[in-house]
Design a protein around this motif. Structure first.
Motif, PDB file in Angstrom:
ATOM      1  N   ARG A  56       0.839  -1.207   0.000  1.00 40.74           N
ATOM      2  CA  ARG A  56       0.000   0.000   0.000  1.00 40.74           C
ATOM      3  C   ARG A  56       0.871   1.253   0.000  1.00 40.74           C
ATOM      4  O   ARG A  56       0.627   2.209  -0.717  1.00 40.74           O
ATOM      5  CB  ARG A  56      -0.902  -0.003   1.236  1.00 40.74           C
ATOM      6  N   TYR A  57       1.915   1.189   0.801  1.00 39.46           N
ATOM      7  CA  TYR A  57       2.813   2.333   0.927  1.00 39.46           C
ATOM      8  C   TYR A  57       3.479   2.634  -0.409  1.00 39.46           C
ATOM      9  O   TYR A  57       3.688   3.787  -0.778  1.00 39.46           O
ATOM     10  CB  TYR A  57       3.873   2.028   1.990  1.00 39.46           C
ATOM     11  N   ALA A  58       3.798   1.551  -1.131  1.00 40.42           N
ATOM     12  CA  ALA A  58       4.446   1.725  -2.422  1.00 40.42           C
ATOM     13  C   ALA A  58       3.437   2.134  -3.498  1.00 40.42           C
ATOM     14  O   ALA A  58       3.812   2.396  -4.633  1.00 40.42           O
ATOM     15  CB  ALA A  58       5.132   0.420  -2.829  1.00 40.42           C
ATOM     16  N   GLY A  59       2.156   2.181  -3.124  1.00 37.53           N
ATOM     17  CA  GLY A  59       1.146   2.629  -4.073  1.00 37.53           C
ATOM     18  C   GLY A  59       0.676   1.559  -5.040  1.00 37.53           C
ATOM     19  O   GLY A  59       0.078   1.856  -6.061  1.00 37.53           O
ATOM     20  N   PHE A  60       0.955   0.271  -4.735  1.00 41.22           N
ATOM     21  CA  PHE A  60       0.438  -0.788  -5.608  1.00 41.22           C
ATOM     22  C   PHE A  60      -1.070  -0.882  -5.423  1.00 41.22           C
ATOM     23  O   PHE A  60      -1.573  -0.805  -4.304  1.00 41.22           O
ATOM     24  CB  PHE A  60       1.049  -2.144  -5.254  1.00 41.22           C
ATOM     25  N   SER A  61      -1.771  -1.086  -6.528  1.00 43.51           N
ATOM     26  CA  SER A  61      -3.220  -1.187  -6.432  1.00 43.51           C
ATOM     27  C   SER A  61      -3.619  -2.609  -6.076  1.00 43.51           C
ATOM     28  O   SER A  61      -3.424  -3.539  -6.856  1.00 43.51           O
ATOM     29  CB  SER A  61      -3.861  -0.787  -7.762  1.00 43.51           C
ATOM     30  N   GLY A  62      -4.164  -2.776  -4.861  1.00 44.57           N
ATOM     31  CA  GLY A  62      -4.598  -4.101  -4.444  1.00 44.57           C
ATOM     32  C   GLY A  62      -5.681  -4.633  -5.357  1.00 44.57           C
ATOM     33  O   GLY A  62      -5.695  -5.814  -5.695  1.00 44.57           O
ATOM     34  N   ARG A  63      -6.585  -3.757  -5.770  1.00 45.60           N
ATOM     35  CA  ARG A  63      -7.678  -4.204  -6.643  1.00 45.60           C
ATOM     36  C   ARG A  63      -7.168  -4.752  -7.960  1.00 45.60           C
ATOM     37  O   ARG A  63      -7.637  -5.768  -8.442  1.00 45.60           O
ATOM     38  CB  ARG A  63      -8.608  -3.017  -6.935  1.00 45.60           C
ATOM     39  N   ARG A  64      -6.194  -4.039  -8.536  1.00 45.80           N
ATOM     40  CA  ARG A  64      -5.674  -4.493  -9.825  1.00 45.80           C
ATOM     41  C   ARG A  64      -5.056  -5.874  -9.677  1.00 45.80           C
ATOM     42  O   ARG A  64      -5.177  -6.723 -10.555  1.00 45.80           O
ATOM     43  CB  ARG A  64      -4.644  -3.497 -10.352  1.00 45.80           C
ATOM     44  N   ILE A  65      -4.383  -6.102  -8.536  1.00 42.03           N
ATOM     45  CA  ILE A  65      -3.745  -7.403  -8.333  1.00 42.03           C
ATOM     46  C   ILE A  65      -4.808  -8.495  -8.195  1.00 42.03           C
ATOM     47  O   ILE A  65      -4.656  -9.594  -8.733  1.00 42.03           O
ATOM     48  CB  ILE A  65      -2.855  -7.370  -7.073  1.00 42.03           C
ATOM     49  N   VAL A  66      -5.893  -8.182  -7.471  1.00 37.63           N
ATOM     50  CA  VAL A  66      -6.969  -9.166  -7.333  1.00 37.63           C
ATOM     51  C   VAL A  66      -7.517  -9.528  -8.712  1.00 37.63           C
ATOM     52  O   VAL A  66      -7.679 -10.707  -9.055  1.00 37.63           O
ATOM     53  CB  VAL A  66      -8.092  -8.621  -6.432  1.00 37.63           C
ATOM     54  N   TRP A  67      -7.784  -8.514  -9.517  1.00 35.07           N
ATOM     55  CA  TRP A  67      -8.272  -8.767 -10.884  1.00 35.07           C
ATOM     56  C   TRP A  67      -7.272  -9.604 -11.660  1.00 35.07           C
ATOM     57  O   TRP A  67      -7.626 -10.593 -12.305  1.00 35.07           O
ATOM     58  CB  TRP A  67      -8.502  -7.436 -11.613  1.00 35.07           C
ATOM     59  N   PHE A  68      -6.009  -9.196 -11.588  1.00 31.52           N
ATOM     60  CA  PHE A  68      -4.969  -9.893 -12.341  1.00 31.52           C
ATOM     61  C   PHE A  68      -4.930 -11.369 -11.955  1.00 31.52           C
ATOM     62  O   PHE A  68      -4.951 -12.254 -12.822  1.00 31.52           O
ATOM     63  CB  PHE A  68      -3.617  -9.229 -12.075  1.00 31.52           C
ATOM     64  N   CYS A  69      -4.895 -11.630 -10.635  1.00 32.42           N
ATOM     65  CA  CYS A  69      -4.774 -13.016 -10.174  1.00 32.42           C
ATOM     66  C   CYS A  69      -5.970 -13.857 -10.608  1.00 32.42           C
ATOM     67  O   CYS A  69      -5.818 -14.993 -11.070  1.00 32.42           O
ATOM     68  CB  CYS A  69      -4.651 -13.070  -8.650  1.00 32.42           C
ATOM     69  N   LEU A  70      -7.163 -13.312 -10.446  1.00 37.13           N
ATOM     70  CA  LEU A  70      -8.346 -14.104 -10.762  1.00 37.13           C
ATOM     71  C   LEU A  70      -8.492 -14.314 -12.273  1.00 37.13           C
ATOM     72  O   LEU A  70      -8.829 -15.410 -12.727  1.00 37.13           O
ATOM     73  CB  LEU A  70      -9.596 -13.455 -10.175  1.00 37.13           C
ATOM     74  N   LEU A  71      -8.215 -13.260 -13.065  1.00 35.28           N
ATOM     75  CA  LEU A  71      -8.332 -13.430 -14.519  1.00 35.28           C
ATOM     76  C   LEU A  71      -7.296 -14.417 -15.029  1.00 35.28           C
ATOM     77  O   LEU A  71      -7.595 -15.269 -15.869  1.00 35.28           O
ATOM     78  CB  LEU A  71      -8.178 -12.079 -15.225  1.00 35.28           C
ATOM     79  N   LEU A  72      -6.075 -14.330 -14.494  1.00 34.27           N
ATOM     80  CA  LEU A  72      -5.029 -15.254 -14.942  1.00 34.27           C
ATOM     81  C   LEU A  72      -5.391 -16.696 -14.590  1.00 34.27           C
ATOM     82  O   LEU A  72      -5.370 -17.583 -15.447  1.00 34.27           O
ATOM     83  CB  LEU A  72      -3.695 -14.878 -14.295  1.00 34.27           C
ATOM     84  N   SER A  73      -5.755 -16.919 -13.313  1.00 37.35           N
ATOM     85  CA  SER A  73      -6.035 -18.305 -12.916  1.00 37.35           C
ATOM     86  C   SER A  73      -7.303 -18.815 -13.599  1.00 37.35           C
ATOM     87  O   SER A  73      -7.370 -19.980 -13.993  1.00 37.35           O
ATOM     88  CB  SER A  73      -6.148 -18.424 -11.392  1.00 37.35           C
ATOM     89  N   GLY A  74      -8.299 -17.941 -13.763  1.00 38.64           N
ATOM     90  CA  GLY A  74      -9.522 -18.352 -14.446  1.00 38.64           C
ATOM     91  C   GLY A  74      -9.261 -18.681 -15.907  1.00 38.64           C
ATOM     92  O   GLY A  74      -9.747 -19.683 -16.432  1.00 38.64           O
ATOM     93  N   GLY A  75      -8.473 -17.840 -16.560  1.00 39.04           N
ATOM     94  CA  GLY A  75      -8.172 -18.066 -17.973  1.00 39.04           C
ATOM     95  C   GLY A  75      -7.433 -19.375 -18.184  1.00 39.04           C
ATOM     96  O   GLY A  75      -7.760 -20.157 -19.094  1.00 39.04           O
ATOM     97  N   LEU A  76      -6.455 -19.646 -17.324  1.00 37.65           N
ATOM     98  CA  LEU A  76      -5.684 -20.886 -17.471  1.00 37.65           C
ATOM     99  C   LEU A  76      -6.552 -22.105 -17.176  1.00 37.65           C
ATOM    100  O   LEU A  76      -6.441 -23.125 -17.857  1.00 37.65           O
ATOM    101  CB  LEU A  76      -4.464 -20.857 -16.541  1.00 37.65           C
ATOM    102  N   ALA A  77      -7.426 -21.977 -16.164  1.00 34.57           N
ATOM    103  CA  ALA A  77      -8.329 -23.103 -15.876  1.00 34.57           C
ATOM    104  C   ALA A  77      -9.259 -23.339 -17.063  1.00 34.57           C
ATOM    105  O   ALA A  77      -9.530 -24.483 -17.438  1.00 34.57           O
ATOM    106  CB  ALA A  77      -9.127 -22.829 -14.604  1.00 34.57           C
ATOM    107  N   GLY A  78      -9.730 -22.248 -17.670  1.00 39.09           N
ATOM    108  CA  GLY A  78     -10.600 -22.378 -18.845  1.00 39.09           C
ATOM    109  C   GLY A  78      -9.898 -23.093 -19.980  1.00 39.09           C
ATOM    110  O   GLY A  78     -10.454 -23.992 -20.620  1.00 39.09           O
TER     111      GLY A  78
END
Lengths: 309, 385
Positions: free
Chosen positions: B256-278
């Motif tokens: 958070r301090y470094a300004g990373f967007s937690g939301r973007r990471i959540v999206w990234f992780c779920l889309l990546l894992s969902g896409g690969l599972a698909g």
């Protein structure tokens, strides 16, 4: 609708709500102590197979119910050793518990598929049980249904009024403070986790001995997970949990009746999605509603704790 | 006192070994890398030992059962090819899930995303079933990745927008996906010439993955899975996204301090894992199955969770753990045929393996030492001479 039919529908609602109620009530106490056990499904199904197996082999439903609770407790003990003693990740351990429970129950239940079991005896009161509507609704159930309602009251009292309940809540809200004023955090959590296991086992026993009454591989069909959602839905309050469980029982029965009624041009599978979709909807409403932020989730939920000695 | 080898000194040693107070458990400051990668091996060994006793208690010859479970499937070319057929989807899904687990994003609905990928890919295959075109298979893969990712987008949206726990939503969606597939194969996608069986037409040749080894079911999917594992390793090791995922998981406050967007990471992780599972889902229907049926995977989406942990959430480790878990599937099938072991043993082994792994993690994160304080206060301690 004739009054008997109404009573019949409500009876099936009670039947489908009770396993959820048992499992969710146990999990509520577990989460109140600050532990997140995602293995409810695994404990429940092992309880189901143990109850069924013991009831069939001994011929005693009571022994079956006890075996179900004991099996759930044994599973919970494994969870306790891993997460409380060895401080393992609670999410991963809960998932392992579910995978293990589904596998082990299938293994133990191989010989029990398709075998009938004597349903638990109903508690009949001569005279009153014959009253229209009220009679069949309030009386003539098996003991487990009364036990589930009683357990709600007992847990509500325990958490709110009893000393041990307050210690349990303190442990769940701030493990470090509870530890520093001398409470044994790990011991309290062990007891809560074992209680949760026994309740999940009872829920499973109700499924295989009363609700179906049959053993089938994977027969819990996600009820353990729905129970977890119910705890959130009830915002960790026992009486709301009771309402929630009956609401979900109602949704399950509604889709069964709509499938049976036929008049709808909707495939049966689409109707079967209803309880799962309702769970997602309810979780979203709870998280997004005007009361968000006041959900009362225990502050230490899911955080591992190891006393520094 | 250790200079005095008297009886009292010996008793002191026995006393202190069995007294919990004489041990001190402290968190390690640094995770020993050697131990970190040795514990999965320990877990596998412990599982085999436990298996020995399970088979013994079930009345089977444990040596024979273990042999048919873990060894004999690996002795034939066909067995080895089947190992890769099953390891492919496990690796592909496990690699995706591991990225999320590192960032504390718990997608446990990979089974549902796999099913959606099988449906979207399968629909393309059926839409062009009598056309011999080169682009059918690539289009199926594209749609499968899209379908799986879109399905994982539901928990991602609910988590980032309403803060709904993704564990429960992704799992509930798995049941929905299975029912949806069932609706399709019993209804609109049912084979018109299929004697009313709940299954689709067989896919045309253009929609089937090429077989790599004549006479086996080994298809291109295994190779793709390996390439994906390496690609994700590169992504996690050398890119800023990979760095952000790791920081978010290990030190959320720092992220958070470094300004990373937690939301973007959540999206990234779920889309990546969902896409690969698909993608894994479509590879199943375009590979070993060849059509849409009510049940596509023997729980690959759930087993991949164990694969991810067993591989230490590391893409290259997951290749190895994927092979181990694949062995638990074909070993289970083989032992069923050879010695009549129930298929359910596979699930028991998989659960046990994860238990042992989580338990042995304790050794990685904590060190157990003799407690100097307990020794000092022990009643038998003799005064220094």
């Amino acid at each position: 609708m004739p009054i008997d039919a109404v009573a019949l529908v409500l009876l099936t609602v009670i039947g489908s709500a009770t396993p959820l109620l048992f499992a969710a009530l146990g999990e509520l106490v577990v989460e109140k102590s600050g532990v997140l056990n995602l293995g409810v499904e695994g404990m429940m199904i092992l309880g189901a197979v143990a109850a069924f197996g013991v009831a069939v082999t001994t011929g005693s439903g009571t022994l079956g119910v006890l075996a179900g609770a004991a099996a759930g407790m044994a599973m919970a003990f494994i969870f306790g050793v891993l997460t409380l003693t060895l401080a393992a990740n609670q999410v991963a351990t809960g998932l392992a518990l579910t995978i293990f429970g589904l596998g082990l129950s299938a293994l133990l239940g191989v010989g029990f598929i398709g075998i009938p079991v004597e349903p638990l005896p109903k508690l009949m009161l001569p005279g009153v049980s014959d009253l229209p509507l009220i009679g069949p609704l309030l009386f003539g159930h098996d003991a487990l249904i009364y036990l589930s309602i009683f357990a709600v009251a007992a847990v509500a009292w325990f958490l709110k009024k009893s000393r041990a309940g307050m210690i349990l809540r303190a442990v769940g809200e701030s493990d470090i403070s509870a530890h520093s004023i001398g409470y044994d955090v790990i011991a309290v959590r062990y007891r809560a986790v074992l209680f949760g296991g026994a309740m999940a086992g009872l829920g499973g026993a109700f499924l295989s001995l009363v609700y179906t009454p049959l053993w089938n591989e994977g027969m819990t069909a996600g009820r353990g997970w729905i129970a977890l959602a119910l705890v959130v839905f009830a915002s960790w309050r026992p009486w709301r949990l009771l309402a929630g469980a009956y609401l979900f029982g109602g949704v399950t029965i509604l889709q069964l009746y709509m499938q049976g009624a036929g008049g709808f041009d909707i495939p049966a599978q689409v109707m079967s999605m209803l309880p799962y979709l309702a769970t997602i909807l309810v979780l979203t409403i709870i998280a997004a509603g005007p009361w968000k932020g006041r959900l009362d989730a225990p502050a230490c939920l899911g955080k591992p704790f190891r006393p520094s000695t | 006192m250790s200079h005095n080898p008297g009886a009292a000194g010996n008793r002191l040693v026995v006393y202190s070994v069995f007294n919990p107070a004489s041990w001190k458990i402290e968190p390690r400051r640094e995770i020993p890398q050697g131990l970190l990668y040795a514990t999965p091996l320990l877990a596998v060994v412990l599982t085999v030992v436990a298996g020995f006793f399970i088979f013994l208690s079930m009345g089977y010859n444990p040596f024979l059962a273990l042999y048919h479970f873990f060894v004999s499937p690996l002795l034939t070319l066909y067995g080895l090819s089947e190992l890769l057929v099953k390891a492919g989807p496990l690796i592909m899904i496990g690699v995706g899930l591991a990225v999320g687990f590192r960032a504390n994003v718990w997608n446990i609905g990979a089974e549902g995303q796999l099913t959606l990928g099988a449906i979207t890919g399968g629909v393309i295959a059926l839409a062009f079933w009598n056309e011999e075109t080169w682009w059918t298979l690539p289009l199926m893969c594209l749609c499968a990745v899209g379908g799986g990712a879109a399905y994982a987008a539901i928990p991602a949206f609910l988590r980032t927008r309403f803060n709904v726990n993704e564990i429960l939503t992704s799992l509930m969606l798995t049941y929905v996906a299975t029912l949806f597939l069932s609706t399709l194969v019993y209804g609109p996608l049912k084979d018109p010439m299929g004697f009313n069986f709940p299954q689709s037409r067989m896919f045309g040749d253009a929609a089937l993955l090429p077989i790599l080894l004549e006479g086996t079911r080994l298809h291109l999917g295994g190779v793709v899975a390996l390439m994906i594992a390496v690609a994700v390793w590169v992504l996690m090791t050398f890119t800023i996204v990979g760095f952000q995922v790791r920081v978010l998981g290990q030190a959320p406050a720092a992220a958070r301090y470094a300004g990373f967007s937690g939301r973007r990471i959540v999206w990234f992780c779920l889309l990546l894992s969902g896409g690969l599972a698909g993608l894994a889902g479509t590879f199943e229907v375009a590979g070993p199955i060849g059509q849409l049926v009510p049940v596509i995977s023997p729980g690959y989406g759930f087993t991949a969770i164990i694969v991810a942990f067993l591989g230490r959430l590391h893409p290259l480790g997951i290749i190895l753990s994927g092979l181990v878990m694949a062995l638990s599937y074909i070993g289970g099938e083989n032992a069923q045929v050879q010695v009549g072991l129930p298929q359910a043993v596979t699930g028991v082994f998989q659960g046990l393996l994860l238990f042992f792994l989580l338990a042995s993690d304790f050794l990685v994160r904590y060190r157990v030492r003799r407690n100097p304080a307990a020794l000092r206060h022990a009643p038998q301690a003799q005064p220094a001479e």
